[in-house]
Design a protein around this motif. Structure first.
Motif, PDB file in Angstrom:
ATOM      1  N   ARG A 153       0.891  -1.211   0.008  1.00  0.00           N
ATOM      2  CA  ARG A 153      -0.026   0.050  -0.174  1.00  0.00           C
ATOM      3  C   ARG A 153       0.929   1.228   0.026  1.00  0.00           C
ATOM      4  O   ARG A 153       1.855   1.312   1.047  1.00  0.00           O
ATOM      5  CB  ARG A 153      -0.687  -0.015   1.400  1.00  0.00           C
ATOM      6  CG  ARG A 153      -1.756   1.169   1.382  1.00  0.00           C
ATOM      7  CD  ARG A 153      -2.832   1.039   2.694  1.00  0.00           C
ATOM      8  NE  ARG A 153      -3.582   2.304   2.653  1.00  0.00           N
ATOM      9  CZ  ARG A 153      -3.479   3.192   3.726  1.00  0.00           C
ATOM     10  NH1 ARG A 153      -2.378   3.071   4.675  1.00  0.00           N
ATOM     11  NH2 ARG A 153      -4.162   4.208   3.866  1.00  0.00           N
ATOM     12  N   VAL A 155       1.243   5.343  -0.128  1.00  0.00           N
ATOM     13  CA  VAL A 155       0.387   6.459   0.589  1.00  0.00           C
ATOM     14  C   VAL A 155       1.358   7.883   0.217  1.00  0.00           C
ATOM     15  O   VAL A 155       2.452   7.929   0.746  1.00  0.00           O
ATOM     16  CB  VAL A 155       0.005   6.550   1.885  1.00  0.00           C
ATOM     17  CG1 VAL A 155      -0.770   7.881   2.099  1.00  0.00           C
ATOM     18  CG2 VAL A 155      -0.797   5.216   2.265  1.00  0.00           C
ATOM     19  N   GLN A 161      -3.081  10.764  -1.735  1.00  0.00           N
ATOM     20  CA  GLN A 161      -3.382   9.607  -2.984  1.00  0.00           C
ATOM     21  C   GLN A 161      -2.781   8.353  -2.211  1.00  0.00           C
ATOM     22  O   GLN A 161      -1.848   8.277  -1.817  1.00  0.00           O
ATOM     23  CB  GLN A 161      -2.227  10.031  -4.112  1.00  0.00           C
ATOM     24  CG  GLN A 161      -2.752  11.298  -5.051  1.00  0.00           C
ATOM     25  CD  GLN A 161      -1.767  11.885  -5.794  1.00  0.00           C
ATOM     26  OE1 GLN A 161      -0.745  12.148  -5.423  1.00  0.00           O
ATOM     27  NE2 GLN A 161      -1.766  11.387  -7.221  1.00  0.00           N
ATOM     28  N   GLU A 162      -3.429   7.276  -2.705  1.00  0.00           N
ATOM     29  CA  GLU A 162      -3.147   5.760  -2.622  1.00  0.00           C
ATOM     30  C   GLU A 162      -3.269   5.169  -3.636  1.00  0.00           C
ATOM     31  O   GLU A 162      -4.036   5.236  -4.485  1.00  0.00           O
ATOM     32  CB  GLU A 162      -3.941   5.405  -1.198  1.00  0.00           C
ATOM     33  CG  GLU A 162      -4.133   6.115   0.014  1.00  0.00           C
ATOM     34  CD  GLU A 162      -4.867   5.555   1.066  1.00  0.00           C
ATOM     35  OE1 GLU A 162      -4.973   4.496   0.870  1.00  0.00           O
ATOM     36  OE2 GLU A 162      -5.076   6.275   2.103  1.00  0.00           O
ATOM     37  N   TRP A 163      -2.395   3.869  -3.547  1.00  0.00           N
ATOM     38  CA  TRP A 163      -2.420   3.086  -4.439  1.00  0.00           C
ATOM     39  C   TRP A 163      -2.156   1.821  -3.798  1.00  0.00           C
ATOM     40  O   TRP A 163      -1.347   1.643  -2.755  1.00  0.00           O
ATOM     41  CB  TRP A 163      -1.088   3.301  -5.422  1.00  0.00           C
ATOM     42  CG  TRP A 163      -0.941   4.598  -6.356  1.00  0.00           C
ATOM     43  CD1 TRP A 163      -1.550   4.786  -7.384  1.00  0.00           C
ATOM     44  CD2 TRP A 163      -0.628   5.549  -5.875  1.00  0.00           C
ATOM     45  NE1 TRP A 163      -1.373   6.199  -8.112  1.00  0.00           N
ATOM     46  CE2 TRP A 163      -0.895   6.754  -6.854  1.00  0.00           C
ATOM     47  CE3 TRP A 163       0.273   6.087  -4.549  1.00  0.00           C
ATOM     48  CZ2 TRP A 163      -0.377   7.956  -6.649  1.00  0.00           C
ATOM     49  CZ3 TRP A 163       0.343   7.455  -4.314  1.00  0.00           C
ATOM     50  CH2 TRP A 163       0.249   8.388  -5.504  1.00  0.00           C
ATOM     51  N   GLU A 172       3.431  -1.393   3.792  1.00  0.00           N
ATOM     52  CA  GLU A 172       3.097  -0.035   3.640  1.00  0.00           C
ATOM     53  C   GLU A 172       4.333   1.004   3.314  1.00  0.00           C
ATOM     54  O   GLU A 172       5.146   0.787   4.117  1.00  0.00           O
ATOM     55  CB  GLU A 172       2.077   0.698   4.465  1.00  0.00           C
ATOM     56  CG  GLU A 172       1.424   2.064   4.341  1.00  0.00           C
ATOM     57  CD  GLU A 172       0.339   2.388   5.353  1.00  0.00           C
ATOM     58  OE1 GLU A 172      -0.732   1.586   5.345  1.00  0.00           O
ATOM     59  OE2 GLU A 172       0.793   3.132   6.250  1.00  0.00           O
ATOM     60  N   ARG A 174       5.026   5.095   2.936  1.00  0.00           N
ATOM     61  CA  ARG A 174       4.429   6.479   3.110  1.00  0.00           C
ATOM     62  C   ARG A 174       5.577   7.461   2.731  1.00  0.00           C
ATOM     63  O   ARG A 174       6.663   7.420   3.223  1.00  0.00           O
ATOM     64  CB  ARG A 174       3.819   6.754   4.448  1.00  0.00           C
ATOM     65  CG  ARG A 174       2.692   5.673   4.951  1.00  0.00           C
ATOM     66  CD  ARG A 174       2.521   5.841   6.388  1.00  0.00           C
ATOM     67  NE  ARG A 174       1.716   7.321   6.520  1.00  0.00           N
ATOM     68  CZ  ARG A 174       0.442   7.672   6.434  1.00  0.00           C
ATOM     69  NH1 ARG A 174      -0.318   6.454   5.936  1.00  0.00           N
ATOM     70  NH2 ARG A 174      -0.098   8.604   6.541  1.00  0.00           N
TER      71      ARG A 174
END
Length: 221
Positions: A153, A155, A161-163, A172, A174
């Motif tokens: 994930r 961010v 925005q997220e993908w 994740e 970030r």
């Protein structure tokens, strides 16, 4: 990505910068592009513009980019910029006419090379339109993410925005949109990518984020 707007803004800023550059600055090597100087990077940008207007379908391979620079080896910066400026309106017409994603690549190219040049000259990052570049690059990465590696994930902490890379969020990542766009397009070393804000161990995927070869050295911009 609004390619015409991104391209025009980058070109305008680079042409303004060109008017201020000294001979020493033009001869400065560009760390993100170790075979090129600042002047040669401008020559490449003029060459991409001319080639796409002339019918070349992006992207350019290494042989083509080398030719673009070699063809302008005898030109000074004024001549390179004059050619680039004169060809740009026709390139914007190509952007308006062609809908395939590959025709967005000249806008991606000039945005990154603007920052490559700024990094070489010790100038700060130019982050305008980073959200659009992240959308294009990280979104493309998501569409091609291998199903047999951990999912991520991603961010963009400054834009929201997220993908999702893969089918599940095993990890994740970030970061600001600018850093994501630079990392995915080969402007961050694997060390830099691994040192970003991760939840989980990124060792299995950090080297998979760049869609172009990651630099051996860490880049500041």
């Amino acid at each position: 990505m609004d390619s015409a707007s991104v391209y025009t803004r980058c070109q305008d800023r680079l042409l303004d910068l060109a008017a201020e550059l000294t001979a020493e600055q033009l001869a400065t090597p560009v760390p993100a592009l170790p075979d090129w100087t600042v002047l040669q990077t401008y020559a490449h940008l003029a060459g991409v513009c001319a080639d796409v207007v002339g019918g070349l379908v992006p992207p350019s391979d290494d042989t083509t980019t080398a030719r673009q620079v070699a063809e302008r080896a005898g030109d000074d910066l004024d001549a390179v910029c004059a050619e680039w400026r004169s060809q740009a309106p026709a390139l914007l017409e190509v952007f308006a006419r062609e809908t395939r994603a590959r025709y967005r690549l000249p806008a991606l190219d000039v945005w990154h090379h603007e920052n490559d040049i700024r990094g070489a000259l010790g100038l700060g990052a130019q982050t305008l339109d980073a959200d659009q570049l992240a959308h294009f690059t990280v979104g493309g990465l998501a569409r091609g993410w291998a199903p047999d590696v951990p999912g991520v994930r991603v961010v963009a902490v400054d834009t929201g925005q997220e993908w999702l890379l893969g089918e599940r969020a095993d990890l994740e990542l970030r970061a600001e949109a600018f850093e994501l766009a630079r990392a995915v397009t080969g402007r961050r070393s694997v060390r830099q990518i691994a040192a970003m804000d991760w939840k989980g161990d990124p060792s299995a995927v950090a080297h998979r984020l760049p869609t172009l070869p990651a630099p051996e050295v860490d880049l500041a911009v």
